[in-house]
Design a protein around this motif. Structure first.
Motif, PDB file in Angstrom:
ATOM      1  N   THR A   1      22.278  36.519 -14.226  1.00  0.00           N
ATOM      2  CA  THR A   1      23.543  36.155 -14.865  1.00  0.00           C
ATOM      3  C   THR A   1      23.684  36.855 -16.262  1.00  0.00           C
ATOM      4  N   PHE A   2      22.573  36.772 -16.867  1.00  0.00           N
ATOM      5  CA  PHE A   2      22.482  37.330 -18.415  1.00  0.00           C
ATOM      6  C   PHE A   2      21.177  38.418 -18.421  1.00  0.00           C
ATOM      7  N   GLY A   3      21.815  39.444 -19.113  1.00  0.00           N
ATOM      8  CA  GLY A   3      20.981  40.560 -19.299  1.00  0.00           C
ATOM      9  C   GLY A   3      20.597  41.469 -18.375  1.00  0.00           C
ATOM     10  N   SER A   4      21.765  41.452 -17.065  1.00  0.00           N
ATOM     11  CA  SER A   4      21.608  42.421 -16.030  1.00  0.00           C
ATOM     12  C   SER A   4      22.347  43.680 -16.498  1.00  0.00           C
ATOM     13  N   GLN A   5      21.944  44.750 -15.709  1.00  0.00           N
ATOM     14  CA  GLN A   5      22.259  45.997 -15.897  1.00  0.00           C
ATOM     15  C   GLN A   5      23.299  46.565 -14.804  1.00  0.00           C
ATOM     16  N   LYS A   6      24.132  47.314 -15.250  1.00  0.00           N
ATOM     17  CA  LYS A   6      25.035  47.793 -14.107  1.00  0.00           C
ATOM     18  C   LYS A   6      24.647  49.591 -14.199  1.00  0.00           C
ATOM     19  N   VAL A   7      25.232  50.039 -13.138  1.00  0.00           N
ATOM     20  CA  VAL A   7      25.142  51.596 -12.966  1.00  0.00           C
ATOM     21  C   VAL A   7      26.160  52.163 -12.616  1.00  0.00           C
TER      22      VAL A   7
ATOM     23  N   ASP B   1      17.884  47.113 -11.093  1.00  0.00           N
ATOM     24  CA  ASP B   1      17.405  45.637 -11.097  1.00  0.00           C
ATOM     25  C   ASP B   1      17.489  45.482 -12.495  1.00  0.00           C
ATOM     26  N   LYS B   2      17.052  44.224 -13.175  1.00  0.00           N
ATOM     27  CA  LYS B   2      16.948  43.748 -14.432  1.00  0.00           C
ATOM     28  C   LYS B   2      16.059  44.345 -15.232  1.00  0.00           C
ATOM     29  N   THR B   3      14.955  45.495 -14.643  1.00  0.00           N
ATOM     30  CA  THR B   3      14.164  46.105 -15.528  1.00  0.00           C
ATOM     31  C   THR B   3      14.588  47.334 -15.949  1.00  0.00           C
ATOM     32  N   ALA B   4      16.000  47.962 -15.404  1.00  0.00           N
ATOM     33  CA  ALA B   4      16.114  49.063 -15.838  1.00  0.00           C
ATOM     34  C   ALA B   4      16.710  49.081 -17.343  1.00  0.00           C
ATOM     35  N   VAL B   5      16.454  50.234 -17.982  1.00  0.00           N
ATOM     36  CA  VAL B   5      16.859  50.619 -19.450  1.00  0.00           C
ATOM     37  C   VAL B   5      18.031  51.199 -19.547  1.00  0.00           C
ATOM     38  N   SER B   6      18.886  50.750 -20.355  1.00  0.00           N
ATOM     39  CA  SER B   6      20.121  51.367 -20.722  1.00  0.00           C
ATOM     40  C   SER B   6      20.131  52.866 -21.058  1.00  0.00           C
TER      41      SER B   6
ATOM     42  N   GLY C   1      13.384  50.637 -12.826  1.00  0.00           N
ATOM     43  CA  GLY C   1      14.602  49.724 -12.465  1.00  0.00           C
ATOM     44  C   GLY C   1      15.873  50.541 -11.656  1.00  0.00           C
ATOM     45  N   VAL C   2      15.673  51.648 -11.398  1.00  0.00           N
ATOM     46  CA  VAL C   2      16.773  52.522 -10.661  1.00  0.00           C
ATOM     47  C   VAL C   2      16.417  52.784  -9.483  1.00  0.00           C
ATOM     48  N   SER C   3      17.061  52.986  -8.369  1.00  0.00           N
ATOM     49  CA  SER C   3      16.930  53.096  -7.085  1.00  0.00           C
ATOM     50  C   SER C   3      18.193  54.037  -6.706  1.00  0.00           C
ATOM     51  N   LEU C   4      17.769  55.186  -6.195  1.00  0.00           N
ATOM     52  CA  LEU C   4      18.461  56.185  -5.729  1.00  0.00           C
ATOM     53  C   LEU C   4      18.496  56.691  -4.168  1.00  0.00           C
TER      54      LEU C   4
ATOM     55  N   ILE D   1      23.959  59.625 -14.058  1.00  0.00           N
ATOM     56  CA  ILE D   1      23.845  58.469 -14.016  1.00  0.00           C
ATOM     57  C   ILE D   1      23.760  57.528 -15.211  1.00  0.00           C
ATOM     58  N   THR D   2      24.580  56.588 -15.362  1.00  0.00           N
ATOM     59  CA  THR D   2      24.625  55.858 -16.505  1.00  0.00           C
ATOM     60  C   THR D   2      24.422  54.540 -16.229  1.00  0.00           C
ATOM     61  N   VAL D   3      23.349  53.926 -17.191  1.00  0.00           N
ATOM     62  CA  VAL D   3      22.823  52.525 -16.978  1.00  0.00           C
ATOM     63  C   VAL D   3      23.163  51.933 -18.122  1.00  0.00           C
ATOM     64  N   SER D   4      23.918  50.761 -17.946  1.00  0.00           N
ATOM     65  CA  SER D   4      24.383  49.856 -19.256  1.00  0.00           C
ATOM     66  C   SER D   4      24.267  48.487 -18.904  1.00  0.00           C
TER      67      SER D   4
END
Length: 456
Positions: free
Chosen positions: A70-76, A89-94, A239-242, A255-258
């Protein structure tokens, strides 16, 4: 069971009506009290059920606030969906990544020699088939098996999980085609035919020719070449799966991770909405409506008031975090005069983006987090066998006692009714006997001279 009688024959009195009226007069007051008490208890059970339902919904919202995602999650997001999709997943870097797909992964297909007739016997022996470094499986071919029979044996083999077989009727004639279920250059098909009967029909037929080459997926991420045995690339970006869908080396997908601040905000909004709904339920159950002059069905009950008091006390407190003591109001969640919660949306969004570490600790710290402490409190009430279940059990026992009292009253009234019938029936019998004696006496008097009879 009541006595079956013919009543009022001698007296003409409505004994049944009198007995019914006397029994009703005796029981009506008691039945009315049972009905009133039963109605009150059922109303309380309904109210307790409404309270538990609202608290259970609130508990579910609290659980969401204790979960790490719920906290600190990333979206792509991707600039186009034509060539690939992405998950994080939560290890992804913005950050932002430029991806080009040069080639999709492809599985190998090999074909047997062309035969004259797919239903004619091929030759006796054994086929040993394997894909890549996987274990081989064997197919026993009899001297009567045709190409179609061999196809079925391959597809039906219990230890075959990597190969599909089909017959393709080409211009030159039918041939058996084997396709790997796995993509990539490491998953090549190998077929070894061993003849055991006369001739070399099996080995000649199963000298395989490559029809479709196996390929690895090839992509470039910020100019760096990446290869994969499949069209799923999971370790190229932390942290990103393609998931690759199409290839064109001249097309770029951004691809934008934020940070997924919306997920956190939605969870807190759900918590506030559920809390206010619970407070509204408690108000309805315990309050008094001056317009309708109706009191809540749990008015005066200490249970909902105690729950309300404990929750409000906990929400008004402060909570220790690594950045110091924090309160809900620090993050834009304040309490109104009516005891409800309201959100300053702008302040909450700023807190999520700029002070998320403290926000996360305040809600979900394992020992001191607000959501954790509230959840532990609510669970005492809503868990199976908890406080609310105990209250329900007590009310059910009261209903059982009323049901028992009703049965006892029915038994007493039946006995009372039987006794009244016996008394009135006895009275009716006496009246009948007196009427009979009177008739006999009058008959005798009428026969005497000077008493209405004829004189001689």
């Amino acid at each position: 069971m009541g006595t079956i009688t013919s009543v009022g024959i001698s007296s003409g009195i409505d004994i049944g009506g009198i007995v019914t009226a006397m029994v009703n007069a005796e029981s009506a007051g008691k039945i009315a009290r049972f009905d009133v008490n039963e109605g009150k208890i059922n109303a309380k059970i309904s109210g307790i059920g409404a309270l538990k339902s609202a608290m259970s919904e609130f508990y579910d919202k609290l659980k969401t606030l204790t979960e790490a995602e719920t906290f600190g999650s990333q979206k792509v997001t991707t600039s186009t969906k034509d060539y690939l999709s992405a998950t994080v997943d939560k290890t992804a870097v913005s950050g932002s990544y430029q991806v080009k797909v040069e080639q999709l992964a492809q599985s190998q297909k090999v074909g047997s020699a062309v035969v004259a007739d797919s239903r004619s016997p091929i030759g006796e022996g054994t086929l040993s088939i394997a894909v890549g470094s996987g274990s081989a499986f064997d197919i026993q071919v009899s001297d009567t098996d045709s190409l179609s029979d061999i196809m079925e044996k391959i597809n039906d083999a219990e230890d075959n999980s990597d190969v599909t077989a089909t017959i393709v009727n080409g211009a030159a004639g039918p041939q058996l085609v084997l396709g790997s279920k796995k993509t990539g250059e490491d998953n090549l098909i190998s077929v070894t035919a061993t003849d055991s009967g006369a001739g070399t029909g099996l080995s000649d037929t199963f000298t395989m020719t490559e029809l479709t080459a196996a390929k690895n997926a090839i992509a470039y991420i910020d100019g760096v070449k990446v290869e994969s045995q499949s069209n799923e690339i999971e370790e190229a970006i932390t942290g990103v799966s393609l998931s690759l869908k199409d290839a064109d080396i001249n097309k770029t997908t951004t691809i934008t991770v934020s940070q997924d601040s919306d997920k956190t905000k939605t969870a807190i909004e759900g918590f506030v909405e559920s809390y206010n709904s619970l407070m509204g339920t408690i108000k309805d159950l315990t309050g008094y409506n001056a317009d309708t002059k109706a009191a809540g069905i749990l008015q005066g009950d200490s249970l909902p008031r105690s729950i309300q008091s404990q929750l409000r006390g906990m929400l008004s407190g402060s909570f220790d975090t690594s950045e110091g003591s924090q309160m809900l109001a620090t993050f834009g969640v304040t309490t109104t005069r009516e005891g409800l919660l309201e959100i300053d949306s702008t302040k909450l969004t700023e807190s999520i983006e700029n002070n998320q570490a403290a926000l996360t600790e305040m809600f979900s710290n394992e020992d001191t987090g607000l959501a954790v402490k509230l959840g532990n409190l609510v669970d005492v009430y809503v868990q199976t066998g908890g406080v609310i279940d105990s209250r329900d059990e007590t009310l059910d026992q009261q209903l059982d006692r009323i049901a028992t009292s009703r049965e006892q009253l029915d038994a007493r009234m039946q006995a009372y009714s039987d006794r009244l019938y016996a008394q009135f029936n006895a009275m009716d019998a006496i009246i009948g006997n007196l009427n009979s004696q009177s008739s006999m006496l009058l008959g005798s008097l009428d026969s005497l001279p000077g008493f209405g009879g004829k004189s001689k």
